[in-house]
Enzyme design. Structure first.
Site, PDB file in Angstrom:
ATOM      1  N   LYS A  81      49.893  -0.226  -5.544  1.00  0.00           N
ATOM      2  CA  LYS A  81      49.780   0.425  -4.237  1.00  0.00           C
ATOM      3  C   LYS A  81      51.188   0.651  -3.710  1.00  0.00           C
ATOM      4  CE  LYS A  81      47.398  -0.429   0.213  1.00  0.00           C
ATOM      5  NZ  LYS A  81      46.594  -1.425   0.961  1.00  0.00           N
ATOM      6  N   SER A 156      42.341   0.644   2.710  1.00  0.00           N
ATOM      7  CA  SER A 156      43.471   1.519   2.528  1.00  0.00           C
ATOM      8  C   SER A 156      43.954   1.642   1.071  1.00  0.00           C
ATOM      9  CB  SER A 156      44.644   1.042   3.400  1.00  0.00           C
ATOM     10  OG  SER A 156      45.067  -0.245   3.011  1.00  0.00           O
ATOM     11  N   SER A 180      41.003  -3.976   2.714  1.00  0.00           N
ATOM     12  CA  SER A 180      41.591  -2.834   1.997  1.00  0.00           C
ATOM     13  C   SER A 180      41.594  -2.918   0.485  1.00  0.00           C
ATOM     14  CB  SER A 180      43.025  -2.611   2.460  1.00  0.00           C
ATOM     15  OG  SER A 180      43.007  -1.871   3.637  1.00  0.00           O
TER      16      SER A 180
HETATM   17  N1  GLN Z   1      40.644  -0.848   7.555  1.00  0.00           N
HETATM   18  C1  GLN Z   1      41.378  -1.929   8.154  1.00  0.00           C
HETATM   19  C2  GLN Z   1      42.486  -1.385   9.014  1.00  0.00           C
HETATM   20  O1  GLN Z   1      42.541  -0.204   9.163  1.00  0.00           O
HETATM   21  C3  GLN Z   1      41.905  -2.846   7.105  1.00  0.00           C
HETATM   22  C4  GLN Z   1      43.101  -2.300   6.446  1.00  0.00           C
HETATM   23  C5  GLN Z   1      43.686  -3.238   5.436  1.00  0.00           C
HETATM   24  O2  GLN Z   1      43.048  -4.176   4.961  1.00  0.00           O
HETATM   25  N2  GLN Z   1      44.942  -3.015   5.152  1.00  0.00           N
HETATM   26  O3  GLN Z   1      43.278  -2.107   9.552  1.00  0.00           O
END
Ligand code: GLN
Length: 489
Positions: A81, A156, A180
């Site tokens: 990532k 994400s 994410s």
């Molecule tokens: N969807 C969550 C957010 O927008 C989690 C994102 C993540 O785990 N980085 O914060």
């Protein structure tokens, strides 16, 4: 290497490498060819370094020829990532702010993978600074779900999940602050594990919310994920939150841990908002465990269900507002050419460099930390976080693991939720409390909807019980053929 090997397990690839039936250069070239053939549609990679990857692959082949192969990951391509630093490679966080940034050093996980002989191939797309659930908040444009290109891959870590699902790469590392890794794994039909907070070093991970962030493995099978976890876990003096936990041989543990287990099912995770087809797939997974002699108990997590999202968006945004202060156009990041003076330089650089969702969170986080509001928001959120953690401790007194859906729905359409931040935030309803409590959890495929979209089963464990979690997941995986289905693309 024929394309039939694109979906091989890492065990199969490692055996082919060890047996001389495949070279790392051939394997890396096959991944590059697959990337070239599908990336126009999937758009999972922000960038990849073909000459660098092939050079690493040649070194791996040379080591092996000299009898110095380093273990099962030697010669295997792994995507990262684009928030995990690799020396000399771009580190963009899918943000305009870091569009031209090249990392001067390796994250600890990257150094460990290099030491294991892995080929670091590909910088994988994400929601800008890991803020989002669909990979649509990327300055480089959205990634598509390989099962249905009109849908999101989740987020994400959507690029990581899509690349693995599409056969571009056998393995990837994502990061998980509120879901994410698990949510995109579920939406793309792969396995993704968020480790216990402190098991994997965060050194070299671009920080979003430091008390919640963890790097974790993503792959097409439980065994592959177990292997990658073993390669990245362990204490790191360069991360002050890293813990001195023992790192077992997760793959070997899979063979010996057979259950039966006491499995809790949190009642609140099956309520309103859960898509009926997702609910049905998860219920049949629960029925499978019961049929295998596991004791299934209904448990209750009322605080987690009710308050986790609110608490998360106070704590995560507060930490983000502090962590992202460093991107000011002076020390790091995009520098505006339009600034009138020094103060204006900060304003303009940040206004131009950050996307909308990142700005929304910085503003919210700054507000909840500001004097006069700190006690009402941030401090209170920390107290509720402690109560949520206790709620899990209580439930785990008589359960080995918890079962739930990973996400309330299968993959939604590109654009469907992007105008409505609250609807987007709700997609993490089952994953966020796990980060607040610092627990390990994974998502494993448990079926498909009638539209052919993958569904994920979330398995939540106690701190440092990753080996147990993986074993629970493997018991299900071995009895079902979901991992043998691949998107047609
Ligand atoms: N969807 C969550 C957010 O927008 C989690 C994102 C993540 O785990 N980085 O914060």
């Amino acid at each position: 290497m024929s394309s039939a090997h694109l979906f091989s397990s890492v065990q199969e690839l490692a055996a082919a490498l060890a047996g001389g039936r495949l070279s790392s250069v051939e394997l890396t070239q096959a991944c590059l060819a697959r990337i070239r053939s599908v990336e126009g549609r999937v758009r999972a990679c922000n960038s990849f370094d073909e000459p660098g990857a092939l050079a690493q692959a040649r070194e791996s082949d040379a080591r092996r020829a000299a009898g110095r192969a380093r273990g099962p990951l030697d010669g295997i391509p792994v995507g990262l990532k684009d928030v995990i630093a690799v020396q000399g490679q771009p580190l963009t966080c899918s943000s305009r702010m870091l569009a031209n940034y090249v990392s001067p050093y390796d994250a600890t996980v990257a150094a460990k993978l290099k030491a294991a002989g892995a080929i670091l191939l590909g910088r994988l797309n994400l929601d800008e600074f890991a803020m989002g659930s669909s990979t649509e908040n990327s300055a480089f444009g959205p990634t598509a779900n390989p099962w249905d290109l009109t849908r999101v891959p989740g987020g994400s870590s959507g690029g990581a999940a899509a690349a693995v699902a599409a056969g571009e790469l056998p393995l990837a590392l994502g990061s998980d602050t509120g879901g994410s890794i698990r949510q995109p794994a579920a939406l793309c039909g792969i396995v993704g594990l968020k480790p216990t907070y402190g098991l994997v070093s965060r050194y070299g991970l671009a920080a979003y919310a430091s008390s919640l962030d963890q790097i974790g493995p993503m792959g097409r099978s439980v065994a592959d994920v177990a292997l990658l976890l073993g390669a990245i876990a362990g204490h790191d003096p360069r991360d002050s939150t890293s813990l001195r936990a023992e790192v077992p041989d997760y793959g070997a543990e899979l063979a010996v841990r057979r259950g039966p287990w006491r499995l809790g099912v949190p009642r609140e995770f099956f309520g309103a908002g859960l898509d009926p087809e997702v609910g049905a797939a998860v219920q049949s997974a629960i029925a499978f465990y019961r049929s295998r002699g596991c004791e299934i108990r209904e448990v209750s997590l009322p605080l987690a269900a009710e308050y986790a999202i609110a608490v998360y968006y106070l704590i995560a945004t507060a930490e983000a507002s502090s962590n992202l202060a460093r991107y000011d156009g002076v020390r790091y990041g995009h520098r505006s050419a339009a600034a009138k003076d020094a103060v204006d330089l900060y304003f303009q650089s940040r206004a131009e460099g950050f996307g909308e969702e990142v700005k929304r969170r910085i503003i919210l986080g700054t507000h909840v930390l500001s004097s006069g509001y700190y006690d009402a928001y941030y401090l209170r959120a920390q107290k509720v976080r402690a109560l949520i953690r206790q709620e899990f401790v209580r439930v785990f007194q008589d359960c080995d693991a918890l079962l739930s859906p990973t996400s309330p729905t299968a993959a939604f359409r590109l654009g469907e939720k992007s105008a409505d931040p609250l609807a987007m935030y709700l997609t993490d309803i089952y994953t966020i409390s796990v980060n607040l409590a610092g627990l390990p959890a994974l998502s494993v495929p448990c079926g498909f909807t009638s539209a052919g979209l993958p569904v994920g089963l979330q398995i939540i464990g106690q701190p440092f019980q990753e080996a147990g979690l993986l074993a629970v997941a493997a018991a299900y995986e071995q009895a079902h053929a979901w991992k043998d289905r691949h998107p047609s693309l």
